[in-house]
Design a protein around this motif. Structure first.
Motif, PDB file in Angstrom:
ATOM      1  N   ILE A  98      46.361  14.391  40.593  1.00 27.38           N
ATOM      2  CA  ILE A  98      45.429  15.468  40.225  1.00 27.38           C
ATOM      3  C   ILE A  98      46.103  16.351  39.176  1.00 27.38           C
ATOM      4  O   ILE A  98      45.523  16.705  38.143  1.00 27.38           O
TER       5      ILE A  98
ATOM      6  N   VAL B  13      43.576  15.405  36.073  1.00 27.29           N
ATOM      7  CA  VAL B  13      42.311  16.089  36.411  1.00 27.29           C
ATOM      8  C   VAL B  13      42.436  17.563  36.000  1.00 27.29           C
ATOM      9  O   VAL B  13      41.607  18.124  35.292  1.00 27.29           O
ATOM     10  N   GLN B  14      43.591  18.137  36.392  1.00 30.93           N
ATOM     11  CA  GLN B  14      43.672  19.595  36.252  1.00 30.93           C
ATOM     12  C   GLN B  14      43.526  20.053  34.798  1.00 30.93           C
ATOM     13  O   GLN B  14      42.767  20.965  34.516  1.00 30.93           O
ATOM     14  N   PRO B  15      44.209  19.342  33.852  1.00 34.17           N
ATOM     15  CA  PRO B  15      44.171  19.922  32.493  1.00 34.17           C
ATOM     16  C   PRO B  15      42.752  20.159  31.981  1.00 34.17           C
ATOM     17  O   PRO B  15      42.500  21.117  31.273  1.00 34.17           O
ATOM     18  N   TYR B  16      41.810  19.335  32.378  1.00 38.42           N
ATOM     19  CA  TYR B  16      40.501  19.506  31.721  1.00 38.42           C
ATOM     20  C   TYR B  16      39.382  19.887  32.679  1.00 38.42           C
ATOM     21  O   TYR B  16      38.252  20.148  32.261  1.00 38.42           O
ATOM     22  N   PHE B  17      39.655  19.963  33.973  1.00 38.74           N
ATOM     23  CA  PHE B  17      38.559  20.105  34.934  1.00 38.74           C
ATOM     24  C   PHE B  17      37.759  21.384  34.637  1.00 38.74           C
ATOM     25  O   PHE B  17      36.535  21.401  34.578  1.00 38.74           O
ATOM     26  N   ASN B  18      38.529  22.453  34.364  1.00 39.32           N
ATOM     27  CA  ASN B  18      37.854  23.742  34.158  1.00 39.32           C
ATOM     28  C   ASN B  18      36.870  23.670  32.995  1.00 39.32           C
ATOM     29  O   ASN B  18      35.744  24.178  33.062  1.00 39.32           O
ATOM     30  N   PHE B  19      37.308  22.984  31.915  1.00 35.84           N
ATOM     31  CA  PHE B  19      36.449  22.955  30.710  1.00 35.84           C
ATOM     32  C   PHE B  19      35.218  22.075  30.936  1.00 35.84           C
ATOM     33  O   PHE B  19      34.142  22.344  30.422  1.00 35.84           O
ATOM     34  N   TRP B  20      35.384  20.998  31.742  1.00 33.93           N
ATOM     35  CA  TRP B  20      34.187  20.159  32.019  1.00 33.93           C
ATOM     36  C   TRP B  20      33.146  20.977  32.792  1.00 33.93           C
ATOM     37  O   TRP B  20      31.966  20.982  32.482  1.00 33.93           O
ATOM     38  N   ILE B  21      33.666  21.683  33.822  1.00 34.21           N
ATOM     39  CA  ILE B  21      32.719  22.438  34.661  1.00 34.21           C
ATOM     40  C   ILE B  21      31.983  23.464  33.787  1.00 34.21           C
ATOM     41  O   ILE B  21      30.771  23.651  33.912  1.00 34.21           O
ATOM     42  N   TYR B  22      32.738  24.083  32.861  1.00 32.76           N
ATOM     43  CA  TYR B  22      32.066  25.124  32.033  1.00 32.76           C
ATOM     44  C   TYR B  22      30.960  24.473  31.206  1.00 32.76           C
ATOM     45  O   TYR B  22      29.848  25.024  31.072  1.00 32.76           O
TER      46      TYR B  22
END
Lengths: 163, 123, 107, 499, 527, 81, 263
Positions: A5, A9-18
């Protein structure tokens, strides 16, 4: 598992959700029939942008942008365990030189304050627009008796709305 | 060392009560029973968790004079719990009353009749 | 086994236990059920804030914020209750006909 | 390059009619005072123009710039009076006096409504005409050209009835439409090609640039059709449409001001904008200027044939005007000095002749209310002076010896002969014959009617003196100019900017 | 005192609004003098700023005194590009405040102070947008100006006005949020918010990757552009403009129509020149052909739709959409020495004046004759000659007849198009001027012919004598129906400015060209 | 930045947004929008942006929920979609 | 139906474009991304803020320092936006002239406390809680330098307390305590305070909002402390405006501009 993870996953998860949230907001803004639902879509759209801005300024293992009140002499805040992985990769970056003698806190340990300032403004602007839009919505209800987009358009087409 | 154990115990206790509240929320048949479970479980679990953390703050408390700040934090934590203690039941009551005036029908066991009405007149 | 790790686990536990509330939120036959779950999630997030404060070891920063937070949550549910109280008849979730708001304005 | 004298005279010439406009509006109550102002302005204008003639005669050019470097394209709004401009200005201002006299008579005769507006716009269009005559560069030319088409619109639609509305609509859609569609791009293209210099003073604007044959043809035809006031064939139908206007309007404007402005601009373009070499480049069968010649000759022949068929007197005169205009364009397009000189002279000749014919038509209308030639059989007996003037006017338009028309047509004929293109010589001869065919028979029928006519009884008599006097003046002018043409001829020397 | 100008320009209307807030609400007589004084101060300051910019050079003003590392504080900049826009905004705002004297007073006096507060805050927003050189500050000011414009539109008593205002709110918020997103992407790649700072970093060729060439910067440019296109109602995104400006109170349409779209065009040009640099936009991106085609469609659609309208104001709104097509097309012509861009900037000034003149006319006619449709303008030349003078000059400017500024702005745009090789843009410009000619002459015809019975009026000999006294009679009663002086003065003033702008466009264009001479970020290619 | 919380709250966010938009009754959608605001403020707090969280909670979630309810009070509660 | 298709198309396009951009982003949480650590070798502005704020302004809360001092111009316009929203809602909702609608309002329910259950319990709790909340709000405004909070948050909580008053009893009760005239003046005074601070700097020959010079007026021992105190002053101004406008918006929205008896 947490290693997996951690790396991809972590590096981009926030930007996908946004992006997902923004698209929900945009879709609701256009497709929803009820005016209040449109406004909820608009607010979600705006909060998604704020999510993007704040996740710009996040640094691994950094603390909140408020210096310890007993003066900012140079002390290492106890870094949370799981961020030493990052330290090794980015070790090469030279310690940023400070213009003057006073050595402020190490910038890498404190979250980037600039997006937070910008977003204070954006939230307040969002609420003001929401307030005005709700007021206009109430006036539309008073004139047309409904808040549904299709019924309003029918009444306009039916021309019972003079001048 | 003892203080961390006490705080951990308090926090876990809070979590347990919250678990009770959540299951109540799922399992109970109608609005009133769910409200009952949620209202109570919620308030108590918050109290316990907050208390736990207040106790944890005492961990490195040496003397009154030089780290009075810690006390300030504890007082604030207790303030929050007091506030929750005061407002959560009120809002539960307000919702209950609104629900009752909106004639939300309680689930009645077969054979029993509902005499809620006579001792709690609607307005 | 330092305390932060315990606090993180407590936080995660709290979050996971919010799931039933979210489920009630989604399913909730009547509007009032949804407001109940809103109430629960509201108080829980206040507690979660303090947990985050503990994880960041800056509890004194997060404490005022948690208090303000619980106030706003109280205000939200009070507004909902007041709305239902003011628009009287019609069952909990979907009033059949127009609610007559007693300020007399034709809605 | 003649050395130029800087004087304010051309500005004053333009301004005096511009000043007249507000005065006329202010004194709209007192009819007599208003007419005095119109006459005063006319005389003042003619005086200023005459004052400039001696300077012109000894070879000098008058320049005066109104607004320096204004239009950002460092092209000033500039007045530059040279031979061609002076001829046109002389004709326009002199005939304005005559026409204003005629206009007053006509208006009073028919008790027309809202005369104030009529005379105000009349003066305004005259100011625009002189503006075009004195324009020193292409931009000022275009500026006053647009002003003229806008100023004349209220005049054409003076009657404010159905025909006036349709006439006005065609009038404007043609003039404004072609000027926006063709003139503006052509103007801008020349501006870019010539690197920002539009003035007529120096050698031809596009002298230095290397223009391919095809681009110069397109540019030339864009200018020709852009200035659609010259009435070239595809864009000519606004002229018959504008006949719905009252007669003094069609007399002055469609004989002297509006149409002559169109032709004047085309001549300016042919002589000043292009230089001889570009115009002589050949593209396959024809060279560049011959394309324009062919268009002009086609217009001459077609319009003369249509004129034959027209029964309405004013429409016949309108089509004859279209023919004569293309006659002038043909003269200029032959790129021969003498022919160009003839073209310039023909501007004056045709103006004087045609205005007489239009005034006669107006006089007949005032006196008898007749519009159609078939009704005018035997009218000569009742209105001998008018028909006599009509005869002299038509001789001048045809180009027979005692009138000035002969001098100008003779020059064009000589030019055509010496360039060696016999096709165009034949066209010139044919056009003169056609002119005779559609102008002389009505005169003949008027004086020597075969059978009994409705003009036998005494009832009909001449139009009031205010209409007849101008007729006589202009017809005598035709003949006088035949005997003393040398001032005008000397004015129209070496028209072409670059050899 | 001189170097405090940027602050004064923005602060004067702000203090005016606050004073009206405090005292104006109690008694309404306070409103007008405060409005005039504050706008006069701003206008004077902007004229002084323009003078100093063209004599001395760009004015840089650092709010809060934070100058050392660029981008810490907020940086206001007045250079050749925006000083002229400032002056035009000052003039338009001044004229409309005259126009608003009679309009607001009549209907509901209680709303007058609120109207004037919103009016002054709109001026604060517009002045602020023009002088700021900080990307995020621009977003906040766009919000200030659009929030006040939502209110100005929704204030009217017209039912459809509120629906139009709602759509405008939705579209306006989406536009502003896209702009914010674009700035966010830029901040992510460059780490700075100041326009010059971003530009310096974008142009920085670091060893690993040139920040400018990266995908995120392109996406940032797309979002900023789309956001601003929504604000200026560029063709595909113009849905909100026609209803918004037609059904709102006439005073609001007179202040919003001339300024809002033009300021957004200025913002687009500012972003293209200062933030991304012209050679990045034209060479590296290379969309100029696509955008010019979009502009062509905008112009044609705007003109054709205007032709189909019956209501005056709606027709003028579609003309605004076409004019925006001119400006965007002009800015994107990518011709060698920037005549297209000069034409676009000059058109901002010209079009503001033209739109103001025509909307003032529509306002006066709507108020005085209750004429909303074109056919209601029967015999206007006779009834209201002075107002029709304004209409004629405004219309001639729209068509592009020489002495007026409309002709010269088309002149530069066509010149830029020819040199840039965009022939379709030239064709579009000419076709739209033809359509404008047809449009306005249709109105002239109705206005001119109105009072005569339309049936044949032949000159039979026995002419009835009523025509004489009718000829005289109609002149005397004409002034009875004329509008009041406080509405006529702005109309005639704007008409006069249209002609002055046209006649003296030499100086104006020379000032505009200053931006393209000494600007360093125009690399060799465009020298 | 507490990664564990981050993931869960983001998922809750998307769920709350979708529910809020799909519920037919406007009162519940307003309340769920309130919860959406509070969750997002929890997310800011967890990301270290305390000031933004405070503003979002106060201005974003608390007050706008009350505004929505006030508007619904004056208009109709049913929504067609 | 058409709008739904159009919406999905628009969403797909924008989404695709955004994801295309996202692929080029630095990793989430990377302390050396361009935004956090700047491009090339010179220090990025956010690093400047972190290291120099305490030296410049003696304010530990960096966000408040940047908000009120470095980018104070932005915050001023933010307050102007709120003020504009308040006035806009007045202008839109306040349909004047139709007296009929005003007279048609029935008098509110009997507001005596013994009337109904809701009023008894909620009324008493609110009567206890509201003063505490207002004290807390003032604490938040004053404490903006050291802990999260400041003008906006404190203002909203103060406004929320008035809204609580309106909700516990009746809008008229709240209006009696905080009438329309007072909150309008308060809003204007708030912004005037903010702009006044800026103007004072200009009178002392410094740029707008350059607080350092105010040490002459505030008699502090150095420009840093002057900045800190003036920031507090500015925050108080913002709090005034925000409180007034939040309550104004609530009052107007709930009673549709009639200000008789709303929610």
């Amino acid at each position: 598992m947490s290693e997996f993870i951690q790396t991809n996953v972590q590096p981009y998860f926030n930007f996908w959700i946004y992006v997902v949230l923004m698209m929900i907001g945009l879709w609701a803004l256009i497709a929803k029939n009820n005016l209040i639902k449109k406004l909820i879509g608009m607010s979600i759209f705006q909060t998604a942008i704020i999510l993007f801005y704040v996740s710009l300024g996040v640094k691994d293992g950094s603390t909140i942008p408020i210096l310890d009140h007993h003066g900012p002499e140079h002390h290492e805040t106890a870094d949370a365990g799981h961020d030493d992985v990052h330290e090794k990769e980015h070790g090469k970056k030279a310690e940023p030189h400070h213009a003057d003698d006073h050595v402020g806190p190490n910038p890498d340990t404190i979250a980037n304050p600039l997006p937070h300032v910008l977003m204070l403004t954006a939230i307040v602007v969002g609420v003001s627009t929401l307030g005005v839009a709700l007021a206009i919505g109430q006036m539309i209800f008073k004139e047309f008796g409904t808040l549904e987009e299709n019924e309003i358009l029918e009444q306009i087409k039916a021309g019972n709305v003079d001048d | 060392m003892i203080i961390t154990i006490i705080s951990m115990a308090l926090v876990v206790g809070g979590l347990v009560f919250f678990l009770g509240a959540s299951t109540g929320l799922i399992r109970f048949p109608d609005f009133y029973t769910r409200m009952h479970a949620a209202g109570k479980g919620d308030t108590l679990s918050s109290l316990l968790v907050l208390l736990g953390f207040a106790v944890y703050q005492l961990k490195d408390f040496q003397s009154f004079s030089e780290n009075w700040l810690v006390l300030l934090v504890i007082v604030k934590l207790l303030g929050i719990s007091a506030f929750i203690l005061l407002t959560s039941p009120t809002s539960t009551h307000a919702l209950m009353d609104a629900g009752w005036e909106d004639e939300v029908e309680p689930e009645i066991q077969k054979g029993r009749e509902n005499h809620l009405n006579d001792d709690y007149p609607k307005f | 086994m330092n305390f932060e790790f315990f606090a993180t686990c407590a936080g995660v536990a709290l979050l996971l236990m919010m799931l039933p509330a979210m489920w009630r939120l989604a399913v909730g036959p009547t509007a009032l059920d949804r407001i109940v779950s809103v109430n629960i999630i509201g108080t829980k997030t206040a507690v979660l804030l303090v947990v985050i404060g503990v994880i960041y070891q800056r509890v004194e920063m997060f404490v005022d914020f948690a208090l303000a937070y619980s106030l706003l949550n109280f205000m939200g549910s009070l507004a909902a209750a007041r709305y239902l109280h003011k628009t009287k008849p019609g069952h909990g979730n979907m009033p059949a006909e127009e609610p007559v708001n007693e300020s007399g304005l034709k809605p | 390059m003649q050395e130029s004298v800087n004087s304010l005279l051309p500005v004053w010439a333009c301004l005096c009619s511009l000043i007249a406009v507000p005065l006329i509006v202010i004194f709209r109550k007192e009819i007599l005072l208003r007419e005095m102002i119109t006459f005063g302005a006319a005389f003042a204008k003619f005086g200023f123009v005459l004052a400039m003639v001696p300077i012109l005669l000894d070879g000098k050019v008058i320049t005066c710039s109104l607004i320096e470097g204004v239009s950002g394209l460092n092209v000033p709004i500039l007045f530059r009076v040279d031979g061609l401009g002076m001829v046109f200005a002389l004709v326009a201002s002199s005939l304005w006096i005559v026409t204003s006299l005629y206009g007053v008579g006509y208006m009073r005769g028919l008790k027309e409504h809202s005369q104030t507006r009529f005379f105000a716009f009349f003066a305004l269009s005259l100011c625009a005409t002189l503006g075009v005559a004195f324009a020193g560069n292409l931009l000022t030319l275009y500026l006053f050209y647009e002003m003229l088409s806008l100023a004349t619109w209220p005049l054409v639609t003076h009657h404010q009835d159905k025909e006036a509305r349709t006439g006005g609509r065609t009038y404007l859609s043609y003039l404004l439409g072609t000027s926006i569609a063709f003139a503006i791009p052509a103007l801008i293209f020349t501006f870019i090609k010539s690197g920002g210099d539009l003035s007529f003073a120096g050698p031809a604007i596009l002298a230095s640039t290397d223009m391919t044959a095809w681009s110069s043809v397109i540019l030339l035809m864009a200018f020709a059709f852009g200035f659609s006031k010259a009435g070239m064939m595809p864009f000519h139908s606004w002229l018959p449409g504008a006949m719905v206007a009252p007669t003094p309007v069609s007399a002055l404007l469609h004989a002297v001001a509006v149409v002559k402005v169109g032709v004047f601009c085309v001549i300016r373009v042919v002589t000043q904008v292009f230089d001889m070499t570009t115009l002589r480049q050949s593209l396959g069968a024809l060279n560049v200027n011959e394309v324009l010649c062919w268009f002009a000759s086609f217009t001459i022949i077609a319009s003369s044939l249509i004129a034959l068929t027209q029964d309405n007197l004013k429409r016949r005169l309108a089509f004859s005007t279209i023919g004569q205009l293309s006659y002038i364009i043909l003269g200029a397009a032959l790129l021969h000095d003498v022919a160009a000189q003839g073209a310039a002279l023909h501007i004056a000749a045709h103006a004087v002749g045609k205005i007489t014919l239009f005034m006669c038509a107006g006089a007949i209308f005032v006196a008898t209310g007749k519009k159609y030639l078939s009704q005018m059989v035997g009218i000569g007996r009742r209105m001998p002076i008018t028909m006599g003037a009509f005869f002299i006017g038509s001789m001048s338009v045809i180009g027979l010896p005692p009138t000035f028309g002969f001098v100008s047509k003779w020059h064009i004929f000589l030019g055509a002969l010496s360039t060696g293109q016999f096709v165009f010589v034949i066209v010139l001869i044919a056009s003169s014959i056609l002119n005779i065919a559609y102008l002389l028979p009505p005169v003949w029928k008027a004086f020597f009617p075969s059978g009994p006519t409705e003009f036998d009884d005494e009832g009909i008599k001449e139009a009031p003196w205010t209409c007849v006097a101008p007729l006589v003046i202009t017809s005598t002018l035709c003949i006088v100019l035949f005997f003393f043409p040398n001032e005008l001829i000397s004015l129209t020397k070496n028209l072409f900017a670059s050899k | 005192m001189i170097d405090q100008i940027p602050a004064i320009i923005v602060l004067a209307p702000l203090f005016g609004a606050m004073i009206i807030g405090l005292f104006g609400i109690r008694d309404h007589r306070v409103c007008l003098p405060v409005v005039f004084i504050s706008l006069l101060v701003s206008l004077g300051a902007s004229v002084a700023a323009a003078q100093q910019v063209f004599n001395v050079g760009t004015i840089n003003y650092f709010v809060g005194g934070w100058e050392k590392p660029l981008g810490i504080g907020i940086h206001l900049k007045i250079d050749a590009l925006n000083s002229l826009v400032l002056v035009v905004i000052g003039v338009v705002v001044m004229l409309v405040s005259f126009f608003s004297i009679r309009r607001v007073g009549e209907r509901d006096t209680e709303k007058t102070p609120y109207f004037y507060i919103l009016y002054l805050l709109l001026c604060v927003g517009l002045f602020g947008i023009t002088i700021t050189s900080d990307a995020f500050n621009l977003f906040v000011l766009i919000e200030v100006s659009s929030l006040t414009s939502y209110a100005l539109i929704a204030m009217g008593s017209n039912k459809r006005g509120t629906v139009a205002a709602f759509n405008y709110v939705i579209m306006g918020t989406v536009g502003a949020s896209f702009y914010l997103l674009g700035v966010g992407y830029l901040y992510l790649k460059t780490g700075s918010l100041n326009m010059d700072g971003i530009h310096a970093i974008l142009m920085l060729e670091t060893n690993d990757a040139n920040v400018g060439a990266s995908k995120a910067t392109t996406v940032a440019f797309i979002f900023i552009l789309v956001g601003i296109w929504i604000k200026m109602a560029f063709f595909p995104l113009y849905g909100w403009l026609p209803n918004a400006y037609t059904y709102c109170p006439s005073t609001s349409s007179c202040i919003l129509a001339p300024l809002m779209t033009k300021v957004s065009v200025y913002v687009m040009i500012r972003v293209m020149i200062t933030v991304f640099g012209l050679d990045w936009v034209f060479v590296e991106l290379g969309w100029s052909q696509l955008v010019v085609w979009l502009a062509v469609i905008a112009i044609l659609a705007g003109s054709m739709l205007a032709l189909a309208q019956r209501e005056i104001k709606k027709m003028l709104c579609y003309l605004i959409v076409a004019e925006v097509g001119y400006m965007v097309g002009g800015a994107w012509l990518a011709d060698p020495d920037h005549w297209g861009m000069t034409g676009a900037l000059y058109h901002i000034l010209a079009d503001a004046m033209m739109t103001l003149c025509l909307f003032l006319f529509a306002g006066i006619v709507a108020k005085r004759l209750g004429a909303f449709e074109i056919s209601d303008l029967q015999g206007l030349f006779k009834k209201m000659p002075i107002t029709s003078i304004g209409l004629v000059i405004g219309a001639l400017a729209m068509i592009g007849v020489p002495p007026t500024c409309g002709f010269f702005s088309k002149f530069y745009l066509i010149r830029g198009a020819i040199e840039g090789g965009h022939w379709e843009f030239v064709a579009a410009l000419l076709i739209s001027s033809l359509v404008n000619a047809v449009l306005f002459f249709r109105i002239f015809e109705i206005a001119y012919f109105g009072n005569k019975p339309a049936e044949g009026h032949d000159h039979s000999h026995d002419h009835s004598d009523d025509s004489i006294e009718e000829g005289k009679g109609s002149d005397s009663t004409v002034l009875g129906r004329e509008a009041s002086w406080s509405s006529l003065f702005p109309l005639l003033a704007s008409a006069a400015i249209i002609i002055l702008l046209g006649v003296f466009n030499g100086e104006v264009v020379a000032l505009i060209r200053v931006t393209f001479e000494n600007s360093n970020h125009l690399s060799g290619l465009f020298r | 930045m507490i990664f564990a919380f981050d993931i869960i709250i983001l998922i809750f966010l998307v769920v709350a947004a979708i529910i809020s938009l799909s519920v037919k009754d406007l009162l519940s959608s307003a309340m769920i929008f309130g919860i959406y605001g509070f969750l997002i403020c929890l997310l800011w707090a967890e990301m270290g942006a305390v000031d933004v969280a405070f503003t979002e909670a106060a201005v974003g979630a608390g007050v706008s929920a009350v505004f929505f309810i006030a508007t619904i009070y004056n208009t109709r509660r049913r929504s067609s979609d | 139906m058409l709008t739904k298709v159009f919406a999905t198309i628009a969403v797909v396009i924008t989404g695709g474009l955004l994801l295309y951009g996202v692929s080029d982003f630095p990793a989430f949480g990377d302390p050396h991304s361009p935004a956090n650590a700047g491009v090339g070798n010179e220090e990025s502005i956010s690093q400047y803020f972190i290291t120099q704020t305490y030296k410049d302004t003696k304010v530990p809360n960096i966000v408040t320092a940047v908000l009120a001092d470095y980018r104070g111009y932005d915050t001023m316009f933010e307050t102007v936006v709120i003020f504009a929203a308040g006035i806009a809602i007045f202008a839109i909702l306040r349909v004047t002239g139709n007296e009929a609608e005003k007279k048609s309002i029935k008098p509110p329910l009997d507001s005596s406390i013994n009337g109904d259950h809701q009023r008894i319990i909620v009324g008493t709790t609110c009567r206890i809680v509201i003063p505490v909340v207002q004290m807390f709000a003032l604490y938040v405004v004053a404490h903006g330098h050291h802990s999260p909070g400041g003008g906006f948050q404190g203002g909203v909580i103060l406004g929320a307390s008035f809204i609580l008053v309106a909700m516990s009893e009746d809008l008229n009760a709240a209006l009696r305590r905080f009438s329309e005239k007072t909150y309008l003046t308060l809003a204007c005074v708030g912004i005037l305070i903010y702009a006044g601070f800026g103007l004072m700097c200009q009178f002392l020959e410094r740029n707008f909002l350059d607080y350092g010079i105010l040490q002459k007026v505030l008699f502090t021992d150095g420009p840093e402390m002057a900045r800190s105190h003036s920031m507090l002053g500015v925050e108080v101004g913002v709090a005034f405006t925000v409180t007034a406008i939040m309550f104004a918006i609530y009052a107007n929205l709930s009673s549709r501009g009639v200000l008789k008896n709303g929610l």
